[in-house]
Each structure stands twice: as C-alpha cells, then as structure tokens.
Design an enzyme around this catalytic site. Structure first.
Site, PDB file in Angstrom:
ATOM      1  N   ALA A   1       0.828  -1.208   0.000  1.00 49.29           N
ATOM      2  CA  ALA A   1       0.000   0.000   0.000  1.00 49.29           C
ATOM      3  C   ALA A   1       0.861   1.255   0.000  1.00 49.29           C
ATOM      4  O   ALA A   1       0.585   2.222  -0.724  1.00 49.29           O
ATOM      5  CB  ALA A   1      -0.938  -0.001   1.206  1.00 49.29           C
TER       6      ALA A   1
ATOM      7  N   HIS B   1      -6.011 -16.679  10.980  1.00 51.12           N
ATOM      8  CA  HIS B   1      -5.841 -17.527   9.807  1.00 51.12           C
ATOM      9  C   HIS B   1      -5.880 -18.985  10.265  1.00 51.12           C
ATOM     10  O   HIS B   1      -5.238 -19.348  11.241  1.00 51.12           O
ATOM     11  CB  HIS B   1      -4.500 -17.216   9.131  1.00 51.12           C
ATOM     12  CG  HIS B   1      -4.369 -17.763   7.749  1.00 51.12           C
ATOM     13  ND1 HIS B   1      -4.290 -19.109   7.490  1.00 51.12           N
ATOM     14  CD2 HIS B   1      -4.311 -17.146   6.542  1.00 51.12           C
ATOM     15  CE1 HIS B   1      -4.181 -19.299   6.187  1.00 51.12           C
ATOM     16  NE2 HIS B   1      -4.194 -18.124   5.587  1.00 51.12           N
TER      17      HIS B   1
ATOM     18  N   ARG C   1     -12.153 -17.798   5.917  1.00 47.30           N
ATOM     19  CA  ARG C   1     -11.163 -18.161   6.932  1.00 47.30           C
ATOM     20  C   ARG C   1     -11.727 -18.253   8.340  1.00 47.30           C
ATOM     21  O   ARG C   1     -11.299 -19.088   9.135  1.00 47.30           O
ATOM     22  CB  ARG C   1     -10.012 -17.144   6.896  1.00 47.30           C
ATOM     23  CG  ARG C   1      -9.154 -17.271   5.661  1.00 47.30           C
ATOM     24  CD  ARG C   1      -8.129 -16.158   5.577  1.00 47.30           C
ATOM     25  NE  ARG C   1      -7.220 -16.381   4.465  1.00 47.30           N
ATOM     26  CZ  ARG C   1      -6.265 -15.524   4.108  1.00 47.30           C
ATOM     27  NH1 ARG C   1      -6.117 -14.392   4.784  1.00 47.30           N
ATOM     28  NH2 ARG C   1      -5.480 -15.792   3.087  1.00 47.30           N
TER      29      ARG C   1
ATOM     30  N   GLU D   1      -3.890  -2.646   5.337  1.00 47.39           N
ATOM     31  CA  GLU D   1      -4.425  -3.253   6.551  1.00 47.39           C
ATOM     32  C   GLU D   1      -4.703  -2.241   7.646  1.00 47.39           C
ATOM     33  O   GLU D   1      -5.589  -2.454   8.486  1.00 47.39           O
ATOM     34  CB  GLU D   1      -3.466  -4.330   7.071  1.00 47.39           C
ATOM     35  CG  GLU D   1      -4.043  -5.160   8.199  1.00 47.39           C
ATOM     36  CD  GLU D   1      -3.152  -6.309   8.617  1.00 47.39           C
ATOM     37  OE1 GLU D   1      -3.504  -7.001   9.600  1.00 47.39           O
ATOM     38  OE2 GLU D   1      -2.112  -6.540   7.973  1.00 47.39           O
TER      39      GLU D   1
ATOM     40  N   ARG E   1     -11.965 -10.969   6.184  1.00 47.64           N
ATOM     41  CA  ARG E   1     -11.355 -10.763   4.878  1.00 47.64           C
ATOM     42  C   ARG E   1     -11.199 -12.081   4.137  1.00 47.64           C
ATOM     43  O   ARG E   1     -10.722 -13.065   4.690  1.00 47.64           O
ATOM     44  CB  ARG E   1      -9.977 -10.107   5.026  1.00 47.64           C
ATOM     45  CG  ARG E   1      -9.244  -9.938   3.699  1.00 47.64           C
ATOM     46  CD  ARG E   1      -7.909  -9.255   3.889  1.00 47.64           C
ATOM     47  NE  ARG E   1      -6.953 -10.050   4.647  1.00 47.64           N
ATOM     48  CZ  ARG E   1      -6.225 -11.050   4.142  1.00 47.64           C
ATOM     49  NH1 ARG E   1      -6.386 -11.437   2.883  1.00 47.64           N
ATOM     50  NH2 ARG E   1      -5.349 -11.692   4.900  1.00 47.64           N
TER      51      ARG E   1
ATOM     52  N   SER F   1      -6.360  -9.043   0.160  1.00 47.62           N
ATOM     53  CA  SER F   1      -5.448  -8.079   0.783  1.00 47.62           C
ATOM     54  C   SER F   1      -4.505  -7.462  -0.242  1.00 47.62           C
ATOM     55  O   SER F   1      -4.296  -6.245  -0.252  1.00 47.62           O
ATOM     56  CB  SER F   1      -4.640  -8.738   1.899  1.00 47.62           C
ATOM     57  OG  SER F   1      -3.922  -9.852   1.411  1.00 47.62           O
TER      58      SER F   1
END
Length: 628
Positions: free
Chosen positions: A19, A253, A326, A418, A428, A433
């Site tokens: 990002a 996760h 997830r 994030e 998510r 991502s």
C-alpha cells in the site's frame, strides 16, 4: 540541546509495503516530492508474507467471473458489514491494478494460452487469484520497488539527484504525527520519528501523510505477523484525532505452523487448500463437511466426491468446505482440537501429499516445501502438515472515506491497506489483501497529492509538539528501575491471547480490560537501559504505547458487540444479529488519552448493488425494514 534532522516533503508515506509503495508511486507521478518511511529494511515489508495471490476478477480461468461476482463474494465473506462502496471500488478496479503491475515488470504465472493464471481460494466462487507460485507478495514488492527505482532514475536524469523527488528512509520509526490547528481544523503538518540504528531524531515537514503501516498482530504470541506489526499507524491516527472502526474483528488464519514451538504461528498459505489440500483430524476424517453454516449451504459441497469435482469441472460451483471463508475454517479447527481430535501440539493435519503429485507440489508450492523441510523436517510431498489458527489480520482500522482514503476529522491524513478499516467487513477473504493494497494505495497517493495542490499555504509545525515528542521518546532511557519492556510485551500478549482470542466471553473480556488498565500504568513506567544507538529494548518501550491502546480498542469493541460475526466469536452470543449488522463500533481518544467507544450506523447499500443478491440471502443478514 537534542539534534533533529529536518526534511521538507509534499507527501510522507509511513510504511513501505504494498500500500505504501503504491501510494508513493501515485503521489510521485502527480509531481509531488515524496518520502517513504520504512520501519524495517527496505524490501522486507510484511507484504512478502502474502503468498497465495492477489484477487481480481479478470476471468482468465473462468470467463463467468466479473466484478459483480467478486463484490458479492467480498460482501458475503465480510458478513455484510463491509463498507459497500470500498468493496465495490475494489472489485471494479482490482483487474486494472494487476494488469498495471505487468507494465511495471511483474512476472505472473501463466495459463496455457498465455494469460495471467488464477487459482482457487477460500470464499471466492471462481479461480480469481493472480499468482507467482506461492511467492506472490514477494513479486509484488519486488515489482513496486523496481518502479520506485525507475522513478528515481528519471529524477537523476532530470535533476541530477537520485533522491530529488522520491526518497526512502529505511529503518526509521515515526512516533508522532504533528498537527496545525491554527485555522480551527486539525491539519497534518508533519511527522516526527527516529532512525533505529543511530537513535537520532528526524522531523518531516509535510502537509499530507499516508498511513500504510499494516496490522496489530504482535499483541499476540501466536501470530503470523512480523515484528513491525505493533499497531503504529492505528495509534498514530488515534492520537492525531482520527477514529478506528470495528477493531473487534481480528482474523485468525486457520493454518499456521504449530510445531516445533519455535515457529508456532508462521503462516501456511491458503494456496495449499486452493490447490486441493484437505484438512483431517487425528482420526483421519475430513471434518470440514461437518461445519458448513446454513448461509453457505448452496455454495459448498456435501460430499468429498462432489467437492473434488469442483477442481476439474467448471460447471460444478459447489466448492469443497476447506475453502470456506477463513473465520469458518479457523473455528472448525478450534472445535476439533477442543473435542480431543487434534494433535498433541494443538493442531490438525493439512494434507496435500495424497492429493497432488510431488512434482506439482514442488512447482506450485515451493516456499511451503522449503518452509516445512527447513523448520519442521517435514516433506510435504509425502507427509501431512500440522497446522492451527494464528493471529493474522485485523479487519478493523482507521476510518477512511471510501473514495479518497482520507480520514474524517484530520485534514491531510490518509490510510490504505491493513491499517485502514471498512473494506473487509467482519472477515477478509484470502487474496483480497494484495489487491486492496493496490487499489486503495493508488487512491490514497492520488488524493493526498491532490490535497496538497489545493492548499493556500502549508500548515506550520508547532515547535512545542516537537519538544513533547522528543521528551516522550527519551523518557524510557532516563527512567532508572523502570519495568522491562519485554516482560510487559509478554504480559500484554498473554492478556490478548488468553482473554481476547478466537473465542470470546463476557467475563473474560471484562477481565482483559481490567488487566489492560493495569498494564497501562505499568507501561507508563517502562524503562530501557543504555543509550539510543542499537537499542531494541528502547524501540519496544516506545512500541508498547501503541500496542496497548490498540489492544484496548479491540477488547472494548469485542465486549460491546453482543453477537458472533466473521472474525469476532462470542460464546455467550453465538449467532449473528441483524440489529448489530447495522452498527459500526467507533473508537477515539478522549483529551485524557482514554479510549471512547461509540456506535455509528453503517452506510446503506445502493439499490443496484442490493439487486445483485437474492432477497432470501439478504434476509439472513438484514432487517425487514432494510429490505423494504
């Protein structure tokens, strides 16, 4: 008198992951003078840990895919708590951002007819993840870095200076954002920090700052996050007067390494399941078929045979349940372990060896092969992996305008990746991502540059704020007999992991807030021996302030939200509530520095987007009033 190195820029980007680099590129292309602040070595951003791919509805493997399907999948994954506009922009713009990377030199895996290859991932209806083996994040960072270098080379040719308009400040930590309130509005004036190697202070005067600092996972012992993820951007935004949204939503996760203990929490990419890997308990059963929620029954297979056909039959849309979102998979693994069907180390088995030829595993999952071989002495081409949930991603974050990535209430402050909140709702989807980084990184850089164009005059740095930042930074070094920062971090991690973990309860959350209040007082007395050079204890002492306030936001919001949704599971409120789906929880700081929590209604989805869903599906999430 403390020496402070000073710099003058148009846009300062804090964070050198996907990002941050994409924001810096866009601001530089707009003609601005840009600084990139990297907490670690340049190129070592946590983005490299995103292995499986970047989600974008290019339709290269299945032509039925398009932005509308991607949008639907993202909203379903986030349990309809997403900022719908962010999800819409992401789904529409992700393909362009991926194709753009190719023009920068990215080398994606290809289909037989030469298109960018796309793989399956949890929660996605079609193969959608553009990938480079299981090293996609590394390729993304390499590509964006090379673009940075090419822009610097242009500057050298034009200005005779490689860093004339775009400079990277590596191993530099920002501790405070500086504000100009002389006009009655809070406006960014700069950022203050220090070089980690020397301890020397540095001041960046700039009217625009883009936060791209990543997540908060180092507040947990078992995490896939690297050491930099101490919630710096979240805390900087709070102290500057911005707000955090829905910090209760932490993604665990489902597959992190669980053995040996020294590597517990290291990520095992979802690509293993996307390429056919299955989850089994110690009894040898594929248990995920027992955990498909009613809202997903239509999309997921009921038998192993039906699930296996999904990989080869494009007309079979019922995915294997190993590819549920997830949060669902993590809770299922947690339930199997609690029921006594887990391994001695507290995990389950992830088996790709019996599902794919060794050569194919080595080709598609080279990093996973080397990771398990080197760290656990396990050959994944012939043995199952031992995996369990690990703290991975925070869906909550800095509240931003969906189109511009600007923070309401603080002019000149932007956030992407994030550290920003809203896009992913309560959970998510894997692969979203990396494309999120690109889409909103670009937008943050674009709008930050445009903001500086519209300024009549630059905001002015307040010397008293700089002096206060210096004093705050030096205090741990001057404190004799202060508490050890490593002990404090361990105690903080124990509180969060034990009381604000994957399954939450009212009593434990209340206890966590009491213990965090005690830690707040202890952290105020933290000390660090030695001087400013090469002093990791001092670095952690400064990071603890950020970790604590972000943890308080998470615990307060988790106690307040009396439902289970996505990454937030309340054992005492096990179902989703249509009432709570209408609520965003907003954290801000009071003048005394305490966390204040308020309710805010979520934006109402436009009729054209609502029409993409069946009314029967929406009824599972929304009230009758909303549907009418």
């Amino acid at each position: 008198m403390v020496n402070i190195e000073k710099h003058w820029y148009d846009v300062v980007v804090i964070g050198a992951g996907g990002a941050g680099l994409r924001a810096a590129i866009e601001a530089r292309l707009a003609g601005k003078k840009v600084a990139i602040i990297s907490k670690s070595l340049f190129g070592k951003a946590h983005t490299v840990m995103a292995e499986g791919g970047a989600a974008a509805a290019m339709g290269n493997v299945n032509s039925n895919d398009n932005w509308m399907v991607h949008f639907r999948d993202t909203m379903r994954g986030g349990k309809f708590l997403n900022n719908y506009r962010m999800a819409e922009l992401h789904a529409k713009e992700a393909p362009d951002r991926i194709w753009e990377l190719e023009t920068y030199g990215a080398l994606f895996d290809r289909t037989k007819d030469g298109k960018i290859s796309q793989r399956n991932f949890g929660g996605h209806e079609y193969p959608r993840l553009a990938h480079v083996g299981d090293r996609t994040g590394l390729e993304l960072i390499r590509t964006l870095q090379q673009k940075i270098v090419s822009l610097q080379q242009e500057d050298k040719a034009k200005y005779g200076d490689y860093q004339a308009r775009l400079r990277v400040f590596a191993e530099c930590t920002i501790t405070e954002l500086l504000l100009d309130s002389s006009t009655g509005e809070k406006r960014i004036a700069g950022a203050f920090g220090y070089y980690r190697e020397s301890g020397e202070f540095v001041l960046f005067e700039a009217p625009a700052v883009v936060l791209a600092t990543g997540g908060v996972g180092r507040s947990y012992k078992v995490t896939s996050n690297s050491w930099e993820y101490t919630g710096d951007g979240h805390a900087l935004a709070l102290r500057a007067g911005a707000k955090l949204i829905n910090m209760e939503f932490l993604q665990f996760h489902p597959t992190g390494m669980v053995w040996p203990p020294s590597v517990r929490g290291i990520l095992v990419t979802e690509s293993v399941r996307g390429d056919g890997g299955v989850l089994k308990n110690t009894e040898g059963k594929r248990f995920m078929f027992d955990y498909v929620p009613d809202v997903f029954r239509k999309q997921y297979a009921e038998t192993p045979e039906e699930g296996d056909r999904w990989y080869t039959d494009p007309d079979n849309n019922r995915r294997p349940p190993e590819l549920l979102p997830r949060d669902e998979v993590a809770r299922a693994i947690n339930s199997e372990v609690k029921a006594g069907r887990g391994t001695k180390a507290g995990g389950v088995y992830l088996d790709i060896a019996s599902r794919r030829p060794a050569a194919e595993i080595l080709k598609k999952l080279p990093s996973m092969y080397h990771q398990f071989k080197e760290l656990a002495d396990v050959d994944i081409t012939s043995q199952p992996m031992e995996v369990g949930p690990t703290c991975h991603y925070v869906m909550g974050g800095v509240e931003v305008d969906p189109d511009s990535a600007a923070t309401p209430g603080v002019l000149g402050l932007y956030a992407a990746g994030e550290v920003s909140g809203g896009m992913h709702g309560s959970n998510r989807l894997g692969g979203n991502s990396l494309s999120d980084l690109l889409v909103f990184g670009k937008r943050a850089g674009e709008y930050a540059a445009a903001y500086t164009d519209g300024l009549g005059k630059r905001p002015k740095v307040d010397d008293t704020q700089v002096a206060a930042a210096v004093e705050e930074a030096l205090t741990p070094l001057a404190r004799d007999g202060g508490e050890n920062p490593y002990t404090l971090q361990s105690d903080l991690q124990d509180v969060m992991g034990t009381l604000v973990g994957i399954i939450r309860r009212k009593g434990e959350l209340e206890e966590s807030l009491n213990r965090l209040a005690e830690l707040r007082e202890r952290i105020r007395k933290v000390g660090a021996a030695g001087g400013r050079r090469y002093n990791p204890g001092w670095h952690l002492a400064l990071d603890l302030r950020n970790m604590l306030v972000v943890s308080e936001c998470t615990a307060k919001a988790a106690l307040e939200r009396e439902e289970s949704r996505g990454g937030h599971t309340r054992e005492d409120f096990p179902k989703m509530s249509s009432k709570w789906r209408q609520v965003n929880l907003i954290c801000s700081l009071t003048p005394d520095g305490d966390v204040d929590l308020t309710h805010q209604p979520i934006p109402t989805m436009t009729p054209d987007l609502l029409a993409l869903f069946e009314k029967s599906e929406l009824a599972k999430y929304m009230t009758e009033e909303e549907l009418s």
